[in-house]
Design a protein around this motif. Structure first.
Motif, PDB file in Angstrom:
ATOM      1  N   ARG A   3       0.817  -1.227   0.000  1.00 16.66           N
ATOM      2  CA  ARG A   3       0.000   0.000   0.000  1.00 16.66           C
ATOM      3  C   ARG A   3       0.847   1.272   0.000  1.00 16.66           C
ATOM      4  NH1 ARG A   3      -3.988   2.214   4.595  1.00 16.66           N
ATOM      5  NH2 ARG A   3      -5.058   3.719   3.293  1.00 16.66           N
ATOM      6  N   SER A   4       1.914   1.333   0.809  1.00 17.78           N
ATOM      7  CA  SER A   4       2.743   2.547   0.876  1.00 17.78           C
ATOM      8  C   SER A   4       3.459   2.809  -0.450  1.00 17.78           C
ATOM      9  CB  SER A   4       3.741   2.471   2.035  1.00 17.78           C
ATOM     10  OG  SER A   4       4.667   1.433   1.835  1.00 17.78           O
ATOM     11  N   GLU A   7       0.889   4.200  -2.817  1.00 13.64           N
ATOM     12  CA  GLU A   7       0.632   5.589  -2.422  1.00 13.64           C
ATOM     13  C   GLU A   7       1.744   6.512  -2.928  1.00 13.64           C
ATOM     14  OE1 GLU A   7      -1.290   8.801  -0.684  1.00 13.64           O
ATOM     15  OE2 GLU A   7      -2.021   6.767  -1.024  1.00 13.64           O
ATOM     16  N   ARG A   8       2.982   6.053  -2.798  1.00 15.98           N
ATOM     17  CA  ARG A   8       4.131   6.840  -3.267  1.00 15.98           C
ATOM     18  C   ARG A   8       4.073   7.059  -4.785  1.00 15.98           C
ATOM     19  NH1 ARG A   8       9.789   7.944  -2.977  1.00 15.98           N
ATOM     20  NH2 ARG A   8      10.738   7.127  -4.849  1.00 15.98           N
ATOM     21  N   ARG A  52      -6.111  15.978  -1.758  1.00 20.40           N
ATOM     22  CA  ARG A  52      -5.388  15.863  -0.486  1.00 20.40           C
ATOM     23  C   ARG A  52      -5.266  17.185   0.263  1.00 20.40           C
ATOM     24  NH1 ARG A  52      -1.897  11.061  -0.978  1.00 20.40           N
ATOM     25  NH2 ARG A  52      -1.985  10.371  -3.142  1.00 20.40           N
TER      26      ARG A  52
END
Length: 131
Positions: A3-4, A7-8, A52
């Motif tokens: 997931r990270s 996201e990156r 965001r």
């Protein structure tokens, strides 16, 4: 894919888009002497992401360095600071400081920003200080 990492990659894609689509802006922080006299301004890069919200520079600057966008990001900031600074009505000695990332100092990444910097200011008067 974890997931990270997804996201990156998404943030990296969004940063490329932000540069191209005007989601970046510059805020100017006054620089003053101890007696309070303003002698210049520091340009602070901001990213207003449509979903965001405000993405902190501590997030997007390292990302730009890691994915090779720092030169393009720095060029955008320098070009826009020059445009804005030439319209200011302030002291002849007032300057605008632009911070540069260490990775922008590589020989091939400095030619274009230097060319923009030389064109900045009425009559060639340098308005921008690269810090």
């Amino acid at each position: 894919m974890d997931r990270s990492l997804r996201e990156r990659y998404a943030l990296q894609h969004d940063l490329r888009s932000a540069i191209a689509h005007g989601e970046l802006s510059l805020d100017y922080q006054p620089q003053a002497s101890i007696d309070g006299a303003v002698f210049g301004f520091e340009a602070l890069l901001r990213w207003h992401h449509p979903r965001r919200g405000l993405v902190p520079p501590t997030t997007f600057i390292p990302l730009a360095e890691q994915c090779g966008l720092i030169g393009e990001l720095g060029e955008w900031a320098l070009r826009n600071a020059c445009i804005e600074a030439t319209s200011w009505r302030c002291s002849e000695s007032a300057r605008c400081a632009i911070g540069r990332a260490t990775r922008q100092d590589a020989p091939r990444s400095t030619r274009r920003p230097r060319a923009i910097h030389r064109k900045c200011g009425p009559g060639g008067r340098p308005l921008i200080r690269l810090a």
